[in-house]
Write a protein that holds these residues in place. Structure first.
Motif, PDB file in Angstrom:
ATOM      1  N   GLY A  40      10.343 -73.196 -30.522  1.00  0.00           N
ATOM      2  CA  GLY A  40       9.042 -73.770 -30.869  1.00  0.00           C
ATOM      3  C   GLY A  40       7.914 -72.905 -30.342  1.00  0.00           C
ATOM      4  N   ALA A  41       6.963 -72.545 -31.201  1.00  0.00           N
ATOM      5  CA  ALA A  41       5.901 -71.618 -30.834  1.00  0.00           C
ATOM      6  C   ALA A  41       4.548 -72.308 -30.846  1.00  0.00           C
ATOM      7  CB  ALA A  41       5.888 -70.426 -31.780  1.00  0.00           C
ATOM      8  N   TYR A  42       3.737 -71.986 -29.862  1.00  0.00           N
ATOM      9  CA  TYR A  42       2.420 -72.589 -29.707  1.00  0.00           C
ATOM     10  C   TYR A  42       1.419 -71.489 -29.341  1.00  0.00           C
ATOM     11  CZ  TYR A  42       5.401 -76.651 -29.485  1.00  0.00           C
ATOM     12  OH  TYR A  42       6.341 -77.596 -29.780  1.00  0.00           O
ATOM     13  N   TYR A  43       0.166 -71.664 -29.819  1.00  0.00           N
ATOM     14  CA  TYR A  43      -0.817 -70.597 -29.676  1.00  0.00           C
ATOM     15  C   TYR A  43      -2.184 -71.131 -29.236  1.00  0.00           C
ATOM     16  CZ  TYR A  43       2.612 -68.143 -32.539  1.00  0.00           C
ATOM     17  OH  TYR A  43       3.762 -67.587 -33.018  1.00  0.00           O
ATOM     18  N   ALA A  44      -2.916 -70.271 -28.561  1.00  0.00           N
ATOM     19  CA  ALA A  44      -4.320 -70.551 -28.317  1.00  0.00           C
ATOM     20  C   ALA A  44      -5.071 -70.450 -29.641  1.00  0.00           C
ATOM     21  CB  ALA A  44      -4.887 -69.554 -27.317  1.00  0.00           C
ATOM     22  N   ASP A  45      -6.133 -71.209 -29.789  1.00  0.00           N
ATOM     23  CA  ASP A  45      -6.896 -71.184 -31.031  1.00  0.00           C
ATOM     24  C   ASP A  45      -7.419 -69.783 -31.348  1.00  0.00           C
ATOM     25  OD1 ASP A  45      -8.423 -74.483 -30.632  1.00  0.00           O
ATOM     26  OD2 ASP A  45      -6.492 -73.870 -31.459  1.00  0.00           O
ATOM     27  N   SER A  46      -7.730 -69.024 -30.307  1.00  0.00           N
ATOM     28  CA  SER A  46      -8.332 -67.709 -30.502  1.00  0.00           C
ATOM     29  C   SER A  46      -7.365 -66.698 -31.134  1.00  0.00           C
ATOM     30  CB  SER A  46      -8.840 -67.159 -29.166  1.00  0.00           C
ATOM     31  OG  SER A  46      -7.771 -67.065 -28.238  1.00  0.00           O
ATOM     32  N   VAL A  47      -6.060 -66.976 -31.086  1.00  0.00           N
ATOM     33  CA  VAL A  47      -5.091 -66.011 -31.631  1.00  0.00           C
ATOM     34  C   VAL A  47      -4.245 -66.608 -32.753  1.00  0.00           C
ATOM     35  CG1 VAL A  47      -4.973 -64.885 -29.380  1.00  0.00           C
ATOM     36  CG2 VAL A  47      -3.193 -66.523 -30.030  1.00  0.00           C
ATOM     37  N   LYS A  48      -4.415 -67.879 -33.002  1.00  0.00           N
ATOM     38  CA  LYS A  48      -3.618 -68.540 -34.036  1.00  0.00           C
ATOM     39  C   LYS A  48      -3.827 -67.843 -35.372  1.00  0.00           C
ATOM     40  CE  LYS A  48      -3.523 -72.847 -33.269  1.00  0.00           C
ATOM     41  NZ  LYS A  48      -3.889 -74.289 -33.181  1.00  0.00           N
ATOM     42  N   ASP A  49      -2.767 -67.692 -36.117  1.00  0.00           N
ATOM     43  CA  ASP A  49      -2.744 -67.041 -37.438  1.00  0.00           C
ATOM     44  C   ASP A  49      -2.864 -65.523 -37.360  1.00  0.00           C
ATOM     45  OD1 ASP A  49      -4.759 -69.744 -38.706  1.00  0.00           O
ATOM     46  OD2 ASP A  49      -2.568 -69.546 -38.704  1.00  0.00           O
ATOM     47  N   ARG A  50      -2.999 -64.975 -36.149  1.00  0.00           N
ATOM     48  CA  ARG A  50      -3.031 -63.514 -35.996  1.00  0.00           C
ATOM     49  C   ARG A  50      -1.861 -63.012 -35.149  1.00  0.00           C
ATOM     50  NH1 ARG A  50      -6.955 -61.071 -33.282  1.00  0.00           N
ATOM     51  NH2 ARG A  50      -7.428 -62.855 -31.937  1.00  0.00           N
ATOM     52  N   PHE A  51      -1.466 -63.790 -34.165  1.00  0.00           N
ATOM     53  CA  PHE A  51      -0.385 -63.404 -33.259  1.00  0.00           C
ATOM     54  C   PHE A  51       0.861 -64.225 -33.555  1.00  0.00           C
ATOM     55  CE2 PHE A  51      -3.128 -61.895 -29.395  1.00  0.00           C
ATOM     56  CZ  PHE A  51      -3.836 -61.058 -30.235  1.00  0.00           C
ATOM     57  N   THR A  52       2.018 -63.610 -33.322  1.00  0.00           N
ATOM     58  CA  THR A  52       3.293 -64.312 -33.479  1.00  0.00           C
ATOM     59  C   THR A  52       4.165 -64.050 -32.264  1.00  0.00           C
ATOM     60  OG1 THR A  52       3.210 -64.097 -35.896  1.00  0.00           O
ATOM     61  CG2 THR A  52       5.327 -64.637 -34.911  1.00  0.00           C
ATOM     62  N   ILE A  53       4.594 -65.120 -31.614  1.00  0.00           N
ATOM     63  CA  ILE A  53       5.484 -65.001 -30.460  1.00  0.00           C
ATOM     64  C   ILE A  53       6.911 -65.258 -30.919  1.00  0.00           C
ATOM     65  CG2 ILE A  53       5.219 -67.428 -29.797  1.00  0.00           C
ATOM     66  CD1 ILE A  53       5.314 -66.525 -26.859  1.00  0.00           C
ATOM     67  N   SER A  54       7.837 -64.516 -30.342  1.00  0.00           N
ATOM     68  CA  SER A  54       9.243 -64.709 -30.686  1.00  0.00           C
ATOM     69  C   SER A  54      10.105 -64.325 -29.488  1.00  0.00           C
ATOM     70  CB  SER A  54       9.631 -63.878 -31.918  1.00  0.00           C
ATOM     71  OG  SER A  54       9.467 -62.492 -31.657  1.00  0.00           O
ATOM     72  N   ARG A  55      11.357 -64.694 -29.539  1.00  0.00           N
ATOM     73  CA  ARG A  55      12.287 -64.338 -28.471  1.00  0.00           C
ATOM     74  C   ARG A  55      13.637 -64.022 -29.070  1.00  0.00           C
ATOM     75  NH1 ARG A  55      12.556 -69.482 -24.602  1.00  0.00           N
ATOM     76  NH2 ARG A  55      14.442 -68.505 -23.769  1.00  0.00           N
ATOM     77  N   ASP A  56      14.312 -63.064 -28.462  1.00  0.00           N
ATOM     78  CA  ASP A  56      15.657 -62.692 -28.861  1.00  0.00           C
ATOM     79  C   ASP A  56      16.552 -62.915 -27.646  1.00  0.00           C
ATOM     80  OD1 ASP A  56      18.050 -61.445 -29.530  1.00  0.00           O
ATOM     81  OD2 ASP A  56      17.079 -59.865 -30.650  1.00  0.00           O
ATOM     82  N   ASN A  57      17.220 -64.034 -27.628  1.00  0.00           N
ATOM     83  CA  ASN A  57      18.035 -64.380 -26.462  1.00  0.00           C
ATOM     84  C   ASN A  57      19.174 -63.383 -26.238  1.00  0.00           C
ATOM     85  OD1 ASN A  57      16.437 -66.595 -25.956  1.00  0.00           O
ATOM     86  ND2 ASN A  57      17.803 -68.054 -26.949  1.00  0.00           N
ATOM     87  N   ALA A  58      19.676 -62.794 -27.311  1.00  0.00           N
ATOM     88  CA  ALA A  58      20.770 -61.833 -27.178  1.00  0.00           C
ATOM     89  C   ALA A  58      20.312 -60.563 -26.461  1.00  0.00           C
ATOM     90  CB  ALA A  58      21.326 -61.491 -28.546  1.00  0.00           C
ATOM     91  N   LYS A  59      19.034 -60.230 -26.603  1.00  0.00           N
ATOM     92  CA  LYS A  59      18.480 -59.033 -25.968  1.00  0.00           C
ATOM     93  C   LYS A  59      17.686 -59.356 -24.713  1.00  0.00           C
ATOM     94  CE  LYS A  59      18.164 -56.341 -30.243  1.00  0.00           C
ATOM     95  NZ  LYS A  59      17.272 -55.556 -31.147  1.00  0.00           N
ATOM     96  N   ASN A  60      17.627 -60.631 -24.362  1.00  0.00           N
ATOM     97  CA  ASN A  60      16.862 -61.056 -23.183  1.00  0.00           C
ATOM     98  C   ASN A  60      15.413 -60.575 -23.246  1.00  0.00           C
ATOM     99  OD1 ASN A  60      19.206 -62.217 -22.129  1.00  0.00           O
ATOM    100  ND2 ASN A  60      19.786 -60.311 -21.116  1.00  0.00           N
ATOM    101  N   THR A  61      14.837 -60.661 -24.417  1.00  0.00           N
ATOM    102  CA  THR A  61      13.509 -60.106 -24.632  1.00  0.00           C
ATOM    103  C   THR A  61      12.627 -61.069 -25.429  1.00  0.00           C
ATOM    104  OG1 THR A  61      14.399 -57.851 -24.608  1.00  0.00           O
ATOM    105  CG2 THR A  61      12.219 -58.139 -25.573  1.00  0.00           C
ATOM    106  N   MET A  62      11.374 -61.114 -25.047  1.00  0.00           N
ATOM    107  CA  MET A  62      10.368 -61.880 -25.775  1.00  0.00           C
ATOM    108  C   MET A  62       9.358 -60.892 -26.352  1.00  0.00           C
ATOM    109  SD  MET A  62       7.743 -64.765 -24.295  1.00  0.00           S
ATOM    110  CE  MET A  62       7.044 -63.632 -23.094  1.00  0.00           C
ATOM    111  N   TYR A  63       8.767 -61.261 -27.474  1.00  0.00           N
ATOM    112  CA  TYR A  63       7.836 -60.365 -28.162  1.00  0.00           C
ATOM    113  C   TYR A  63       6.519 -61.081 -28.455  1.00  0.00           C
ATOM    114  CZ  TYR A  63      12.239 -57.965 -29.062  1.00  0.00           C
ATOM    115  OH  TYR A  63      13.456 -57.349 -28.932  1.00  0.00           O
ATOM    116  N   LEU A  64       5.496 -60.280 -28.649  1.00  0.00           N
ATOM    117  CA  LEU A  64       4.230 -60.786 -29.146  1.00  0.00           C
ATOM    118  C   LEU A  64       3.734 -59.802 -30.198  1.00  0.00           C
ATOM    119  CD1 LEU A  64       2.091 -63.051 -28.824  1.00  0.00           C
ATOM    120  CD2 LEU A  64       0.802 -61.450 -27.377  1.00  0.00           C
ATOM    121  N   GLN A  65       3.819 -60.203 -31.457  1.00  0.00           N
ATOM    122  CA  GLN A  65       3.289 -59.398 -32.550  1.00  0.00           C
ATOM    123  C   GLN A  65       1.820 -59.748 -32.737  1.00  0.00           C
ATOM    124  OE1 GLN A  65       4.763 -56.933 -34.491  1.00  0.00           O
ATOM    125  NE2 GLN A  65       2.703 -56.675 -35.336  1.00  0.00           N
TER     126      GLN A  65
END
Length: 115
Positions: A56-81
């Motif tokens: 489940g992903a949640y965003y500040a209003d200032s970045v909503k619709d521009r930023f995307t958060i994701s996580r890859d549990n297999a790689k132990n890594t989180m991302y911010l596009q």
């Protein structure tokens, strides 16, 4: 103790894109919440986004619709596009993990939006 290391920051022009990564020192499968914050000189740390263990992903209003958060549990890594970057997105970006009532922070990565 979870160690977090951010990467991917740098200089980008307004309107450009950048992807940040946050690599954890151990499995993130059991970490309920992971997130991104940012800080500029003279200001407190600002919430950007967070993602739950089940995606489940949640965003500040200032970045909503521009930023995307994701996580890859297999790689132990989180991302911010980050897309459509603006001057005001310039900051040091920190990743955060919350587990067992303890907060863990990375060392931060600088993102500079400039023409």
């Amino acid at each position: 103790q979870v160690q977090l290391v951010e990467s991917g920051g740098g200089l980008v022009q307004p309107g450009g894109s950048m992807r940040l990564s946050c690599a954890a020192s151990e499995s993130i499968r059991s970490i309920n919440l992971m997130g991104w914050y940012r800080q500029t000189p003279g200001k407190g740390r600002e919430y950007v986004a967070h993602i739950t263990r089940v995606g489940g992903a949640y965003y500040a209003d200032s970045v909503k619709d521009r930023f995307t958060i994701s996580r890859d549990n297999a790689k132990n890594t989180m991302y911010l596009q980050m897309n459509s970057l603006k001057f005001e997105d310039t900051a040091v970006y920190y990743c955060n993990a919350a587990r067992d009532y303890t907060q863990y922070w990375g060392q931060g990565t600088q993102v500079t939006v400039s023409s």
